[in-house]
Design a protein around this motif. Structure first.
Motif, PDB file in Angstrom:
ATOM      1  N   THR A 108      39.406  21.554 -75.985  1.00  0.00           N
ATOM      2  CA  THR A 108      40.060  22.582 -75.185  1.00  0.00           C
ATOM      3  C   THR A 108      40.859  21.944 -74.055  1.00  0.00           C
ATOM      4  O   THR A 108      42.009  22.312 -73.795  1.00  0.00           O
ATOM      5  N   GLY A 109      40.250  20.979 -73.354  1.00  0.00           N
ATOM      6  CA  GLY A 109      40.968  20.272 -72.304  1.00  0.00           C
ATOM      7  C   GLY A 109      42.193  19.556 -72.840  1.00  0.00           C
ATOM      8  O   GLY A 109      43.262  19.551 -72.213  1.00  0.00           O
ATOM      9  N   ILE A 110      42.068  18.939 -74.011  1.00  0.00           N
ATOM     10  CA  ILE A 110      43.207  18.253 -74.637  1.00  0.00           C
ATOM     11  C   ILE A 110      44.302  19.242 -74.977  1.00  0.00           C
ATOM     12  O   ILE A 110      45.496  18.989 -74.749  1.00  0.00           O
ATOM     13  N   TYR A 111      43.919  20.391 -75.544  1.00  0.00           N
ATOM     14  CA  TYR A 111      44.911  21.413 -75.865  1.00  0.00           C
ATOM     15  C   TYR A 111      45.678  21.837 -74.618  1.00  0.00           C
ATOM     16  O   TYR A 111      46.913  21.948 -74.626  1.00  0.00           O
ATOM     17  N   ARG A 112      44.968  22.081 -73.543  1.00  0.00           N
ATOM     18  CA  ARG A 112      45.626  22.528 -72.320  1.00  0.00           C
ATOM     19  C   ARG A 112      46.583  21.466 -71.783  1.00  0.00           C
ATOM     20  O   ARG A 112      47.680  21.771 -71.309  1.00  0.00           O
ATOM     21  N   ALA A 113      46.172  20.198 -71.827  1.00  0.00           N
ATOM     22  CA  ALA A 113      47.052  19.118 -71.386  1.00  0.00           C
ATOM     23  C   ALA A 113      48.282  19.028 -72.285  1.00  0.00           C
ATOM     24  O   ALA A 113      49.416  18.887 -71.800  1.00  0.00           O
ATOM     25  N   ASN A 114      48.089  19.113 -73.599  1.00  0.00           N
ATOM     26  CA  ASN A 114      49.214  19.038 -74.528  1.00  0.00           C
ATOM     27  C   ASN A 114      50.197  20.181 -74.312  1.00  0.00           C
ATOM     28  O   ASN A 114      51.423  19.989 -74.366  1.00  0.00           O
ATOM     29  N   LEU A 115      49.675  21.380 -74.083  1.00  0.00           N
ATOM     30  CA  LEU A 115      50.545  22.541 -73.907  1.00  0.00           C
ATOM     31  C   LEU A 115      51.370  22.415 -72.640  1.00  0.00           C
ATOM     32  O   LEU A 115      52.583  22.682 -72.637  1.00  0.00           O
ATOM     33  N   LEU A 116      50.753  21.988 -71.557  1.00  0.00           N
ATOM     34  CA  LEU A 116      51.500  21.827 -70.317  1.00  0.00           C
ATOM     35  C   LEU A 116      52.546  20.721 -70.450  1.00  0.00           C
ATOM     36  O   LEU A 116      53.683  20.866 -69.970  1.00  0.00           O
ATOM     37  N   LEU A 117      52.199  19.627 -71.103  1.00  0.00           N
ATOM     38  CA  LEU A 117      53.185  18.557 -71.318  1.00  0.00           C
ATOM     39  C   LEU A 117      54.374  19.052 -72.139  1.00  0.00           C
ATOM     40  O   LEU A 117      55.519  18.645 -71.896  1.00  0.00           O
ATOM     41  N   GLN A 118      54.116  19.932 -73.091  1.00  0.00           N
ATOM     42  CA  GLN A 118      55.204  20.481 -73.898  1.00  0.00           C
ATOM     43  C   GLN A 118      56.093  21.416 -73.086  1.00  0.00           C
ATOM     44  O   GLN A 118      57.328  21.402 -73.225  1.00  0.00           O
ATOM     45  N   LYS A 119      55.501  22.227 -72.225  1.00  0.00           N
ATOM     46  CA  LYS A 119      56.256  23.230 -71.473  1.00  0.00           C
ATOM     47  C   LYS A 119      56.930  22.665 -70.231  1.00  0.00           C
ATOM     48  O   LYS A 119      57.925  23.217 -69.741  1.00  0.00           O
ATOM     49  N   LEU A 120      56.422  21.592 -69.701  1.00  0.00           N
ATOM     50  CA  LEU A 120      56.839  21.088 -68.400  1.00  0.00           C
ATOM     51  C   LEU A 120      58.341  20.799 -68.282  1.00  0.00           C
ATOM     52  O   LEU A 120      58.941  21.130 -67.251  1.00  0.00           O
ATOM     53  N   ASN A 166      57.026  14.717 -62.871  1.00  0.00           N
ATOM     54  CA  ASN A 166      56.458  13.426 -63.247  1.00  0.00           C
ATOM     55  C   ASN A 166      54.997  13.311 -62.812  1.00  0.00           C
ATOM     56  O   ASN A 166      54.170  12.766 -63.549  1.00  0.00           O
ATOM     57  N   ARG A 167      54.697  13.840 -61.623  1.00  0.00           N
ATOM     58  CA  ARG A 167      53.315  13.764 -61.157  1.00  0.00           C
ATOM     59  C   ARG A 167      52.401  14.623 -62.017  1.00  0.00           C
ATOM     60  O   ARG A 167      51.310  14.189 -62.419  1.00  0.00           O
ATOM     61  N   ILE A 168      52.825  15.836 -62.326  1.00  0.00           N
ATOM     62  CA  ILE A 168      51.992  16.716 -63.155  1.00  0.00           C
ATOM     63  C   ILE A 168      51.823  16.118 -64.547  1.00  0.00           C
ATOM     64  O   ILE A 168      50.720  16.131 -65.118  1.00  0.00           O
ATOM     65  N   ALA A 169      52.907  15.563 -65.109  1.00  0.00           N
ATOM     66  CA  ALA A 169      52.807  14.929 -66.431  1.00  0.00           C
ATOM     67  C   ALA A 169      51.838  13.750 -66.389  1.00  0.00           C
ATOM     68  O   ALA A 169      51.036  13.548 -67.323  1.00  0.00           O
ATOM     69  N   ALA A 170      51.884  12.982 -65.317  1.00  0.00           N
ATOM     70  CA  ALA A 170      50.990  11.831 -65.191  1.00  0.00           C
ATOM     71  C   ALA A 170      49.536  12.282 -65.123  1.00  0.00           C
ATOM     72  O   ALA A 170      48.655  11.680 -65.751  1.00  0.00           O
ATOM     73  N   GLU A 171      49.263  13.335 -64.366  1.00  0.00           N
ATOM     74  CA  GLU A 171      47.891  13.829 -64.289  1.00  0.00           C
ATOM     75  C   GLU A 171      47.426  14.377 -65.628  1.00  0.00           C
ATOM     76  O   GLU A 171      46.261  14.192 -66.014  1.00  0.00           O
ATOM     77  N   CYS A 172      48.317  15.060 -66.352  1.00  0.00           N
ATOM     78  CA  CYS A 172      47.966  15.543 -67.693  1.00  0.00           C
ATOM     79  C   CYS A 172      47.599  14.386 -68.611  1.00  0.00           C
ATOM     80  O   CYS A 172      46.632  14.470 -69.379  1.00  0.00           O
ATOM     81  N   LYS A 173      48.355  13.294 -68.534  1.00  0.00           N
ATOM     82  CA  LYS A 173      48.071  12.151 -69.400  1.00  0.00           C
ATOM     83  C   LYS A 173      46.765  11.470 -68.997  1.00  0.00           C
ATOM     84  O   LYS A 173      45.994  11.029 -69.859  1.00  0.00           O
ATOM     85  N   PHE A 174      46.517  11.375 -67.697  1.00  0.00           N
ATOM     86  CA  PHE A 174      45.231  10.839 -67.260  1.00  0.00           C
ATOM     87  C   PHE A 174      44.089  11.686 -67.809  1.00  0.00           C
ATOM     88  O   PHE A 174      43.104  11.152 -68.349  1.00  0.00           O
ATOM     89  N   LEU A 175      44.199  12.988 -67.694  1.00  0.00           N
ATOM     90  CA  LEU A 175      43.127  13.878 -68.136  1.00  0.00           C
ATOM     91  C   LEU A 175      42.975  13.848 -69.648  1.00  0.00           C
ATOM     92  O   LEU A 175      41.858  13.852 -70.175  1.00  0.00           O
ATOM     93  N   ARG A 176      44.090  13.804 -70.375  1.00  0.00           N
ATOM     94  CA  ARG A 176      43.999  13.702 -71.835  1.00  0.00           C
ATOM     95  C   ARG A 176      43.299  12.410 -72.235  1.00  0.00           C
ATOM     96  O   ARG A 176      42.442  12.402 -73.131  1.00  0.00           O
ATOM     97  N   ALA A 177      43.635  11.320 -71.559  1.00  0.00           N
ATOM     98  CA  ALA A 177      42.958  10.048 -71.829  1.00  0.00           C
ATOM     99  C   ALA A 177      41.470  10.156 -71.530  1.00  0.00           C
ATOM    100  O   ALA A 177      40.630   9.643 -72.278  1.00  0.00           O
ATOM    101  N   LEU A 192      47.670   3.909 -73.515  1.00  0.00           N
ATOM    102  CA  LEU A 192      49.081   4.222 -73.266  1.00  0.00           C
ATOM    103  C   LEU A 192      49.218   5.391 -72.302  1.00  0.00           C
ATOM    104  O   LEU A 192      50.056   5.360 -71.388  1.00  0.00           O
ATOM    105  N   ASP A 193      48.420   6.430 -72.490  1.00  0.00           N
ATOM    106  CA  ASP A 193      48.466   7.558 -71.565  1.00  0.00           C
ATOM    107  C   ASP A 193      48.202   7.110 -70.134  1.00  0.00           C
ATOM    108  O   ASP A 193      48.881   7.540 -69.193  1.00  0.00           O
ATOM    109  N   LEU A 194      47.220   6.248 -69.955  1.00  0.00           N
ATOM    110  CA  LEU A 194      46.880   5.789 -68.604  1.00  0.00           C
ATOM    111  C   LEU A 194      47.994   4.931 -68.011  1.00  0.00           C
ATOM    112  O   LEU A 194      48.366   5.091 -66.842  1.00  0.00           O
ATOM    113  N   ILE A 195      48.533   4.027 -68.820  1.00  0.00           N
ATOM    114  CA  ILE A 195      49.601   3.152 -68.323  1.00  0.00           C
ATOM    115  C   ILE A 195      50.838   3.972 -67.977  1.00  0.00           C
ATOM    116  O   ILE A 195      51.495   3.737 -66.948  1.00  0.00           O
ATOM    117  N   GLU A 196      51.181   4.947 -68.823  1.00  0.00           N
ATOM    118  CA  GLU A 196      52.342   5.790 -68.534  1.00  0.00           C
ATOM    119  C   GLU A 196      52.112   6.666 -67.307  1.00  0.00           C
ATOM    120  O   GLU A 196      53.068   7.093 -66.644  1.00  0.00           O
TER     121      GLU A 196
END
Length: 524
Positions: A121-133, A144-155, A196-200
């Motif tokens: 569920t957390g992954i889905y929410r991160a993926n959806l926000l990354l798609q819509k952002l 960029n900050r929100i995308a970075a936090e989404c990638k951290f959380l997905r990781a 990769l998510d963390l590095i990005e």
């Protein structure tokens, strides 16, 4: 200080992806329960921030709308290790938790199903926000900050899943009906994507402490988590990582830790026990912390994840009445005699880690299942966290200190040893000097031992055993015919046999295998 969590409209829960589709078909057919649906959401900066809060929200969950029990990750991994037993009131209290303790987990285990569904569920929410952002009108810096936090959380979610389940599906975009079933990714691909998510995420995350970031992930959180990911993968899979075009090896992981050590401003608290007090949430020692709160008093047992409470302290608290300092809990995860014995005689961390019935409790303690006389003192039912409002069981606000600076120092010491560096002893000494213990050589064996006592009952021991190999895990976890002086119950209750055939993994839930027959396969 607590992170803000907004209750979003029902559509954020309806996209649980295949990880829980088998339990929510009827739910998906329902009309929206309010006027905030995907078609009119993700339109403003405020929407984007609320959606990001919803991704953080999933970090808190220990159960879900499908029910099936409570699965706090740190507690489950302690129970799987040699630091705690299952506990509870009796053999029939939580058979699924006993399966974890006994390393005899069935594919129908409700706790593994809850864990799987919550994380996807957390992954889905991160993926959806990354798609819509990209289409939300706001500054590029904020995007960029929100995308970075989404990638951290997905990781973060994928790392938890990959540790427990091994080969799992890797999903990087929201799925539509008909796409829910995906084959499992190979570990190199999965862990490479986590890295990769963390590095990005690095460039856009704040170089700040957690109080300044208001509990949002920081650059230092991501760098420390990357090192943890690398060490686990290296130990379990015996290889380095490839994160896109970036090779992640021991030197690279060590570089990230040294940046945290030298430039973050994080350091050790003077008093070890202060790490787990309410006043020291998001302290200078806390590099990454998961926030819980009693500020939104909650009553609903049918939708527990709607609140912000932490179930782990209540679950681990002693069954006690009349004590001036501690409140009654459910006595899960009683601490083993082996952990109590692991501390050196004058180590003050024992008293800060283990709540002893004989030494610390003056009230009447009811004997639970696998009673040892020891309980966790780091995450328990202390008066300072006792909920004032809401349902007593559902509103414990103890934050979970996921990565402490002492862990950073010990990871760096370990990598210095493996790479032939010169700073291992310095980093190792800092951890022992804080608690006034005499010097020891910074060997790998001593570093692992120091990790056990420094980080005890924080959910790390099990993974440290697995990354040393299945033989080491078996030697430490399997116990037959050994009892501590405070143990109450039949000997069979305390016998544990690690099963190397499972490689220490949870079984993928049977409901997911049935839903995706022929695509998603059992992991052992």
């Amino acid at each position: 200080m607590k992170a803000t969590k907004k209750q979003l409209s029902i559509f954020l829960l309806s996209g649980l992806l295949f990880g829980s589709i088998s339990s929510c078909k009827d739910f998906l057919d329902l009309a929206p329960l309010d006027n905030r649906v995907e078609q009119n959401f993700y339109k403003t900066e405020k929407d984007a921030q609320e959606a990001l809060n919803s991704v953080y929200d999933a970090l808190q969950w220990h159960t879900n709308a499908g029910g099936g029990g409570f699965s706090p990750d740190p507690m489950m991994s302690d129970i799987a290790s040699d630091d705690a037993f299952a506990g509870g009131s009796s053999r029939s209290d939580s058979p699924d938790m006993i399966q974890i303790d006994q390393h005899n987990m069935l594919t129908t285990n409700s706790l593994t199903r809850v864990y799987w569904a919550n994380h996807y569920t957390g992954i889905y929410r991160a993926n959806l926000l990354l798609q819509k952002l990209p289409d939300i009108p706001m500054s590029e810096d904020k995007k960029n900050r929100i995308a970075a936090e989404c990638k951290f959380l997905r990781a973060h979610f994928y790392f938890d899943l990959a540790k427990w389940f091994g080969n799992i599906p890797l999903i990087l975009a929201p799925q539509s009906p008909g796409e829910y079933c995906s084959p499992a990714a190979e570990p190199a691909q999965m862990f490479g994507q986590i890295a990769l998510d963390l590095i990005e995420a690095f460039p856009a995350l704040e170089k700040a402490d957690l109080r300044t970031s208001k509990a949002h992930a920081t650059r230092w959180s991501a760098q420390a988590l990357l090192a943890r990911v690398y060490l686990f993968y290296k130990g379990v899979y015996n290889g380095d990582l490839q994160a896109g075009s970036t090779p992640v090896n021991a030197a690279y992981a060590l570089q990230q830790l040294k940046d945290v050590i030298d430039n973050s401003g994080h350091t050790l608290l003077e008093n070890y026990a202060d790490n787990f007090s309410k006043a020291n949430e998001f302290s200078k020692e806390s590099v990454w912390e998961i926030s819980y709160s009693s500020d939104n008093p909650w009553f609903d047992w049918n939708y527990i994840q709607g609140g912000e409470g932490n179930m782990q302290p209540l679950m681990q608290g002693p069954r006690i009445n009349g004590d001036p300092n501690y409140n009654s809990g459910w006595s899960f995860a009683p601490v083993t005699q082996e952990l109590n014995n692991a501390f050196e005689p004058n180590d003050p961390r024992r008293g800060a880690t283990i709540l002893s019935q004989a030494d610390d409790l003056s009230g009447a303690v009811s004997t639970g299942y696998q009673h040892t006389g020891f309980f966790s003192k780091k995450y328990t039912t202390t008066n300072e966290y006792r909920p004032i409002n809401g349902q007593y069981e559902l509103n414990w606000g103890n934050n979970y200190r996921s990565i402490r600076f002492s862990d950073v120092l010990l990871m760096a010491a370990e990598l210095e040893v493996t790479t032939g560096g010169t700073q291992a002893q310095t980093y190792f000494n800092r951890v022992r000097d804080r608690v006034d213990l005499p010097g020891k050589p910074a060997t790998l064996a001593n570093i692992y031992q120091e990790r056990r006592v420094e980080l005890a009952l924080e959910g790390h021991r099990y993974w440290d055993l697995l990354r040393q190999g299945l033989t080491v895990a078996n030697q430490n976890i399997s116990i037959q015919n050994k009892r501590g002086p405070g143990y109450v119950g039949d000997q069979i209750d305390f016998n544990v046999t690690f099963n190397p055939a499972t490689r220490g993994l949870f079984p993928i839930p049977q409901s997911e295998i049935d839903q995706c027959a022929g695509v998603l396969k059992p992991n052992f």
